[in-house]
Design a protein around this motif. Structure first.
Motif, PDB file in Angstrom:
ATOM      1  N   GLU A   1       0.821  -1.215   0.000  1.00 55.86           N
ATOM      2  CA  GLU A   1       0.000   0.000   0.000  1.00 55.86           C
ATOM      3  C   GLU A   1       0.853   1.263   0.000  1.00 55.86           C
ATOM      4  O   GLU A   1       0.472   2.280  -0.589  1.00 55.86           O
ATOM      5  N   ILE A   2       2.013   1.223   0.655  1.00 53.43           N
ATOM      6  CA  ILE A   2       2.854   2.428   0.725  1.00 53.43           C
ATOM      7  C   ILE A   2       4.153   2.257  -0.079  1.00 53.43           C
ATOM      8  O   ILE A   2       5.131   2.952   0.153  1.00 53.43           O
ATOM      9  N   ARG A   3       4.138   1.294  -1.008  1.00 47.40           N
ATOM     10  CA  ARG A   3       5.283   1.102  -1.911  1.00 47.40           C
ATOM     11  C   ARG A   3       6.551   0.774  -1.117  1.00 47.40           C
ATOM     12  O   ARG A   3       7.619   1.324  -1.361  1.00 47.40           O
TER      13      ARG A   3
ATOM     14  N   ARG B   1       2.616  10.934   4.792  1.00 48.92           N
ATOM     15  CA  ARG B   1       1.798  10.389   3.707  1.00 48.92           C
ATOM     16  C   ARG B   1       1.629   8.879   3.870  1.00 48.92           C
ATOM     17  O   ARG B   1       0.532   8.345   3.668  1.00 48.92           O
ATOM     18  N   ASP B   2       2.713   8.177   4.235  1.00 56.01           N
ATOM     19  CA  ASP B   2       2.634   6.728   4.413  1.00 56.01           C
ATOM     20  C   ASP B   2       1.676   6.366   5.544  1.00 56.01           C
ATOM     21  O   ASP B   2       0.866   5.438   5.416  1.00 56.01           O
TER      22      ASP B   2
ATOM     23  N   ASP C   1      -1.893   6.864   4.445  1.00 54.34           N
ATOM     24  CA  ASP C   1      -2.346   5.780   3.566  1.00 54.34           C
ATOM     25  C   ASP C   1      -2.635   4.511   4.366  1.00 54.34           C
ATOM     26  O   ASP C   1      -3.612   3.793   4.092  1.00 54.34           O
ATOM     27  N   LEU C   2      -1.776   4.231   5.374  1.00 59.07           N
ATOM     28  CA  LEU C   2      -1.995   3.040   6.191  1.00 59.07           C
ATOM     29  C   LEU C   2      -3.275   3.181   7.020  1.00 59.07           C
ATOM     30  O   LEU C   2      -4.030   2.214   7.173  1.00 59.07           O
TER      31      LEU C   2
END
Length: 290
Positions: A40-42, A61-62, A65-66
């Protein structure tokens, strides 16, 4: 604990550990694997593992997203967790000494400042938090004989900076078991050792410090146990950590079974050592002999 504590090393470390712990709890509650969270966070599965252990910095940002992946939609909860990211990414004091403090020891410094209790067993030297400046310089020079004097002095400065934990009323509780051989080893010469013994006698009067000496000739557990530290935290979400320093790296153990074994070892070492009162008496005798 307010976000304002983020400028201290302990505040940064606690925030990272607590944020990582909460992210792990949220992920597990949703049945999301570390691999899927990483996708999900590359990032890799191992990166998620390091984040959840508080071993790396966080990107806002990570984390956002999580939180979305974990179904956290409440604006207040998201805002609180994202504010922890900013506090967790503050720069601790030891970054100014990155040239002389390796990454594996920076992790320990964070744990040390965050701990509510620091317990240690030392075999060769007086614990770093209890060393005088002259004794610290002698010990550091022993381990880095080819280092330039400027580097030695910067390492000494780090050790002395750590000792601010001893000041004030909010510092950790310290439990130190020192092998008598370390107290008889004339590190830095007789004068330096006399100063160190005087310092230990002074520190032994601190209400937050319990100092015990493992007497010479004891052939029990002390003969087979190497030096280690056990760090406990006041925050209920943070597990105890065992620190094992090696020559060029360190091990951090946090599995409950391993931690329990070291905690039991420490209690047996304390039972086999002189009481705090008898330890102070021995320090006085050693000072007279020095």
């Amino acid at each position: 604990m307010s976000a304002g504590t983020g400028q201290t090393g302990g505040g940064v470390t606690v925030r990272r550990l607590l944020l990582g712990s909460q992210l792990r709890r949220l992920r597990e509650a949703q049945g999301v694997s570390r691999e899927d969270a990483g996708y999900e966070i590359r990032a890799s599965e191992s990166k998620i593992g390091r984040m959840e252990l508080g071993r790396v910095s966080f990107k806002e940002r990570d984390v956002a997203d999580l939180l979305t992946l974990y179904g956290v939609g409440d604006p207040e909860q998201r805002a609180e967790l994202l504010s922890m990211v900013r506090a967790a990414n503050a720069t601790p004091w030891w970054h100014a000494y990155a040239d002389v403090v390796p990454g594996w020891f920076q992790t320990y410094l964070g744990f040390e400042e965050a701990a509510g209790t620091i317990s240690s067993y030392e075999v060769q030297f007086v614990p770093g938090l209890l060393q005088t400046e002259e004794y610290a310089r002698a010990v550091i020079r022993l381990g880095a004989q080819n280092a330039p004097q400027e580097e030695i002095e910067r390492r000494v400065a780090v050790r002395l900076r750590r000792q601010r934990l001893l000041a004030g009323e909010s510092g950790p509780r310290l439990v130190a078991v020192i092998d008598e051989a370390a107290l008889r080893r004339p590190c830095g010469g007789p004068e330096v050792m006399r100063g160190q013994l005087v310092r230990l006698l002074e520190l032994a009067e601190l209400p937050r410090l319990e100092l015990q000496v493992m007497p010479l000739g004891f052939d029990g557990l002390a003969a087979e146990s190497g030096a280690f530290s056990l760090l406990g935290f006041d925050e209920p979400d943070l597990a105890e950590v065992v620190y094992l320093e090696q020559f060029t790296t360190a091990l951090y153990l946090d599995r409950p079974r391993e931690v329990a074994e070291y905690a039991d070892t420490l209690e047996r070492l304390r039972a086999d050592s002189l009481s705090p009162e008898r330890s102070r008496a021995l320090l006085g005798t050693l000072l007279q002999e020095a």
